[in-house]
Design a protein around this motif. Sequence first.
Motif, PDB file in Angstrom:
ATOM      1  N   ASP A  48       0.833  -1.212   0.000  1.00 29.80           N
ATOM      2  CA  ASP A  48       0.000   0.000   0.000  1.00 29.80           C
ATOM      3  C   ASP A  48       0.865   1.258   0.000  1.00 29.80           C
ATOM      4  O   ASP A  48       1.873   1.330   0.717  1.00 29.80           O
ATOM      5  N   LEU A  66       0.155   5.339   0.700  1.00 28.81           N
ATOM      6  CA  LEU A  66      -0.864   6.291   1.155  1.00 28.81           C
ATOM      7  C   LEU A  66      -0.731   7.609   0.391  1.00 28.81           C
ATOM      8  O   LEU A  66       0.358   8.186   0.318  1.00 28.81           O
ATOM      9  N   VAL A 125      -6.194   8.861   1.091  1.00 28.33           N
ATOM     10  CA  VAL A 125      -6.405   9.114   2.523  1.00 28.33           C
ATOM     11  C   VAL A 125      -7.226  10.388   2.694  1.00 28.33           C
ATOM     12  O   VAL A 125      -6.833  11.456   2.194  1.00 28.33           O
ATOM     13  N   LEU A 163      -3.597   9.343   8.867  1.00 28.25           N
ATOM     14  CA  LEU A 163      -2.678   8.318   8.343  1.00 28.25           C
ATOM     15  C   LEU A 163      -2.803   7.029   9.133  1.00 28.25           C
ATOM     16  O   LEU A 163      -2.793   5.930   8.567  1.00 28.25           O
ATOM     17  N   ALA A 211      -5.520   4.896   8.082  1.00 26.18           N
ATOM     18  CA  ALA A 211      -5.333   4.219   6.787  1.00 26.18           C
ATOM     19  C   ALA A 211      -4.216   3.175   6.828  1.00 26.18           C
ATOM     20  O   ALA A 211      -4.065   2.383   5.897  1.00 26.18           O
ATOM     21  N   ARG A 212      -3.416   3.167   7.886  1.00 28.65           N
ATOM     22  CA  ARG A 212      -2.228   2.290   7.932  1.00 28.65           C
ATOM     23  C   ARG A 212      -2.634   0.822   8.054  1.00 28.65           C
ATOM     24  O   ARG A 212      -3.549   0.486   8.796  1.00 28.65           O
ATOM     25  N   THR A 237       1.383  -1.200   4.499  1.00 30.49           N
ATOM     26  CA  THR A 237       1.719   0.185   4.145  1.00 30.49           C
ATOM     27  C   THR A 237       3.230   0.327   4.000  1.00 30.49           C
ATOM     28  O   THR A 237       3.966   0.191   4.971  1.00 30.49           O
ATOM     29  N   ILE A 260       4.323   6.656   2.058  1.00 31.12           N
ATOM     30  CA  ILE A 260       3.350   7.747   1.968  1.00 31.12           C
ATOM     31  C   ILE A 260       3.958   8.784   1.027  1.00 31.12           C
ATOM     32  O   ILE A 260       5.167   8.998   1.056  1.00 31.12           O
TER      33      ILE A 260
END
Length: 395
Positions: free
Chosen positions: A117, A119, A142, A156, A159-160, A164, A167
């Motif tokens: 992932d 972000l 995000v 953040l 969304a982690r 991840t 970013i």
Amino acid sequence: MAISKDVLKVQPSATLAMSSRTNALIAKGIDIINLTVGQPDFATPKSIQDAAIAAIQSGKASFYTPAAGLPALRQAVCDRIAIEDQVQYDPSQVIITTGAKFGLFLLFQVILNEADDVLLPEPFWVSYAEQVHLAGGNAIAVKTTGKDQKVTVADLEAARTPKTQAIVLNSPQNPSGLLYEADELRAIGEWAVAHNILIVADDIYSNLVYNGNQFTSIVSLSDAIRQQTLLVTGVSKTYAMTGWRIGFVLGDAAIIKEMSKVASHATGNPTAASQYAAIAALNGDQSEAKAMRAAFEDRLNTIYPKIQALPGFEINTKPQGAFYLFPNVKAAVVATGYANTEDFVTALLDEAHVAVVAGTAFGQPDHIRISYATSKEALLTACDRLADFMASHQK
Ligand SMILES: Cc1ncc(COP(=O)(O)O)c(C=O)c1O
């Protein structure tokens, strides 16, 4: 035809698509004001052009350079970053790429494994998500809830996941023009260090900051944050050099080495003449770059109040950098009776003859992006046209 499934999933660049539609109308003789562009409208300063011409005429631009770029340019990048961000890099930590865009592309190829992932705080520049997909990763948009809709550690953290990997932080930001302050960056940096998440810091607009606001690069905040960060920047926006295609990525020498390896099998080196031009840009007198920055500041200060005064156009905070405004136009779309922002933007192009980009591609469909990288006269005419459009179309 056998076309890769991954490639079929990629969306074409919305900004380039709108720009080519606009250019097609202009080619038909229609007087369109094009506010879709993401590049300075100035020619590259003459001293930079001259350096490229001299490199060509001396013959030294005729040859391949190392895939990571000319040693003198890598050194010049280190020297300029030391001046601007007070951070010392070694040339082994620098790769020169075919624009910052290709630097980002290479970086995602090197740091992502399948289904990692990345972000992307909203709104985000269109190419990040597609580049992440092309590298096999997942682009995770995000939602941003901080001051001026900037991303916070809480956003953040929500969304982690264990997947991840990185970013992307872009300040000043395309499309909103917002600038992250040092304390906001520090909090995000410390969070990334704590969770071993790479920070991709896209500082391409670092020199286009206005009205006394101060740019801070996240790499300047601590050694731990710098070591966690890949800094992406280039000459396109600062020196009006978008066509020359020279960007840089700075950071961990092992990652830079892998990027150079991939580049050596892709583009090879960036164009040699452009690299000589970039050396002149970085090492030379900065006064023309400063004059261009001042011109953008003047344009921002001229059009911001006019855009803000348009009925249904909402901008809560005056942008501090880059060369874009990103108003929320939901109320204007409703007031004029269009079904969505895309239809509204199409009507602006066809009827008001003003071209802008719908915010959908940046993850915020209620917004439009207005570039002010064009002359003040054109900007003022565009504002008049938008005002007339709103006055005549409100239901
Ligand atoms: C946020 C952002 N990053 C990177 C780039 C890439 O710049 P270049 O490839 O011209 O160096 C752009 C250009 O529009 C941009 O807006």
